[in-house]
Design a protein around this motif. Structure first.
Motif, PDB file in Angstrom:
ATOM      1  N   SER A 148       0.828  -1.213   0.000  1.00  0.00           N
ATOM      2  CA  SER A 148       0.000   0.000   0.000  1.00  0.00           C
ATOM      3  C   SER A 148       0.857   1.255   0.000  1.00  0.00           C
ATOM      4  N   THR A 149       1.947   1.206   0.771  1.00  0.00           N
ATOM      5  CA  THR A 149       2.859   2.356   0.806  1.00  0.00           C
ATOM      6  C   THR A 149       3.476   2.588  -0.559  1.00  0.00           C
ATOM      7  N   TRP A 150       3.892   1.492  -1.202  1.00  0.00           N
ATOM      8  CA  TRP A 150       4.493   1.616  -2.536  1.00  0.00           C
ATOM      9  C   TRP A 150       3.470   2.118  -3.548  1.00  0.00           C
ATOM     10  N   ILE A 151       2.258   1.533  -3.550  1.00  0.00           N
ATOM     11  CA  ILE A 151       1.223   1.958  -4.494  1.00  0.00           C
ATOM     12  C   ILE A 151       0.824   3.403  -4.229  1.00  0.00           C
ATOM     13  N   GLY A 152       0.932   3.814  -2.958  1.00  0.00           N
ATOM     14  CA  GLY A 152       0.588   5.190  -2.611  1.00  0.00           C
ATOM     15  C   GLY A 152       1.476   6.226  -3.270  1.00  0.00           C
ATOM     16  N   THR A 153       2.621   5.795  -3.783  1.00  0.00           N
ATOM     17  CA  THR A 153       3.500   6.740  -4.490  1.00  0.00           C
ATOM     18  C   THR A 153       3.003   7.027  -5.903  1.00  0.00           C
ATOM     19  N   CYS A 154       2.004   6.274  -6.347  1.00  0.00           N
ATOM     20  CA  CYS A 154       1.411   6.528  -7.662  1.00  0.00           C
ATOM     21  C   CYS A 154       0.388   7.648  -7.518  1.00  0.00           C
ATOM     22  N   THR A 155       0.766   8.837  -7.890  1.00  0.00           N
ATOM     23  CA  THR A 155      -0.073  10.021  -7.657  1.00  0.00           C
ATOM     24  C   THR A 155      -0.601  10.628  -8.951  1.00  0.00           C
ATOM     25  N   HIS A 156      -0.700   9.822  -9.994  1.00  0.00           N
ATOM     26  CA  HIS A 156      -1.168  10.357 -11.277  1.00  0.00           C
ATOM     27  C   HIS A 156      -2.574  10.943 -11.171  1.00  0.00           C
ATOM     28  N   VAL A 157      -3.466  10.246 -10.455  1.00  0.00           N
ATOM     29  CA  VAL A 157      -4.833  10.749 -10.309  1.00  0.00           C
ATOM     30  C   VAL A 157      -4.826  12.086  -9.581  1.00  0.00           C
ATOM     31  N   ASP A 158      -4.085  12.146  -8.492  1.00  0.00           N
ATOM     32  CA  ASP A 158      -4.007  13.396  -7.720  1.00  0.00           C
ATOM     33  C   ASP A 158      -3.533  14.555  -8.593  1.00  0.00           C
ATOM     34  N   GLU A 159      -2.513  14.288  -9.395  1.00  0.00           N
ATOM     35  CA  GLU A 159      -1.933  15.340 -10.233  1.00  0.00           C
ATOM     36  C   GLU A 159      -2.942  15.861 -11.250  1.00  0.00           C
ATOM     37  N   ILE A 160      -3.719  14.949 -11.840  1.00  0.00           N
ATOM     38  CA  ILE A 160      -4.712  15.373 -12.828  1.00  0.00           C
ATOM     39  C   ILE A 160      -5.828  16.168 -12.167  1.00  0.00           C
ATOM     40  N   LEU A 161      -6.255  15.744 -10.965  1.00  0.00           N
ATOM     41  CA  LEU A 161      -7.356  16.428 -10.285  1.00  0.00           C
ATOM     42  C   LEU A 161      -6.970  17.814  -9.791  1.00  0.00           C
ATOM     43  N   THR A 162      -5.666  18.087  -9.704  1.00  0.00           N
ATOM     44  CA  THR A 162      -5.239  19.429  -9.289  1.00  0.00           C
ATOM     45  C   THR A 162      -5.171  20.394 -10.471  1.00  0.00           C
TER      46      THR A 162
END
Length: 324
Positions: A289-303
């Protein structure tokens, strides 16, 4: 690979090799291959592969003038493009950019949904196998309703007879099959399995959901099964919209669900992201989960300001809607 701007023969050959290997290894590996194409080919620059050309993702996101927007608009059905135009207050340029942003958002969500779906089915299968055997989905040792058994029979049909192990059948089962297991349960006509009324909370799970979802602090007074069912239904709706290339940047409608005042329920993209990450945190283990949490593509698009503006406009246009 005609849809991708691959300039070199070696690049095409490499992808062909990976695809053949993925097909031979089954559904999980095909999913991983799809994510590889999305991340490493469609949306990332590879100078040695593209011989100076920009990637598909960069080409689409560089809609800098009306001519570019018209070109994209001509490739999209009018009924589909209409809502983007409304969300962009009639600006063709912004509507085209928003359309591309939505496509990129679906690709980013797919990365996370992959891990969530695979982890859920593995956890459910492991838990139920320990009590009812590896072929629990046949309904021979516990009553499963007709809808559930039909879903797994359809999965079995997609597997060749020689490879029809329980694990292969499980891998072919749709996400809907797993959400069904969290419903109340209905009637089983029997056939090759047990007949009668399926009671999933009492018989199928019998307290096991408390262990599966022990790390989740669900709000409200509903049973853990009901709360877990609501969570996976929301993720399934998101997953199906992504799989069918439907818009998610404007939120995901929750069919059949209303608040006490009769308002329709709709989940925002950020709410969908929270749900998917909750499933990953619950079933993938802390390290993964910690490793997958580094995938922030969705967050970046939503900003992206345009994404926020489009969602705000849709919120204004949709009446009698409560956002979750």
């Amino acid at each position: 690979w005609s849809g991708l701007p691959l300039a070199s023969v070696p690049a095409r050959a490499a992808l062909d090799h990976r695809l053949r290997d993925a097909r031979s290894r089954g559904k999980d590996e095909r999913h991983r291959f799809s994510i590889y194409v999305l991340r490493e080919v469609a949306f990332q620059p590879h100078e040695e592969d593209f011989a100076g050309n920009t990637t598909l993702g960069h080409v689409l996101s560089q809609i800098s003038n009306t001519a570019d927007a018209q070109a994209l608009r001509s490739a999209v059905p009018g009924s589909r493009f209409k809502r983007y135009n409304s969300a962009a207050s009639g600006s063709l340029l912004d509507a085209a950019r928003l359309y591309v942003l939505d496509a990129q958002l679906r690709g980013a969500f797919l990365e996370l949904i992959h891990f969530a779906e695979v982890a859920v089915r593995d956890a459910f299968h492991t838990t139920l196998s320990s009590t009812y055997g590896h072929d629990w989905f046949t309904g021979k040792n516990v009553v499963l309703d007709d809808r559930t058994r039909d879903r797994f029979r359809e999965a079995e049909k997609r597997v060749t007879i020689a490879a029809a192990t329980p694990e292969r059948i499980i891998a072919e089962a749709s996400f809907g099959a797993w959400t069904d297991l969290l419903e109340v349960g209905a009637t089983s006509s029997g056939g090759n399995g047990l007949a009668g009324r399926a009671d999933y909370e009492r018989d199928l799970w019998n307290g096991r959901l408390e262990n599966l979802f022990s790390s989740v602090a669900f709000p409200g007074q509903s049973s853990r099964r009901q709360q877990a069912a609501s969570l996976l239904r929301r993720v399934a709706r998101l997953r199906n919209r992504v799989a069918h290339h439907e818009s998610i940047i404007f939120g995901v409608h929750q069919p059949g669900e209303r608040d006490p005042s009769g308002n329709y329920k709709r989940q925002s993209p950020s709410g969908s992201l929270e749900d998917v990450r909750l499933v990953i945190d619950t079933f993938c283990g802390s390290s993964a989960s910690t490793w997958i949490g580094t995938c922030t593509h969705v967050d970046e698009i939503l900003t992206e300001p345009l994404a926020a503006q489009g969602l705000a406009e849709v919120r204004r246009l949709l009446s009698r809607t409560i956002w979750i």
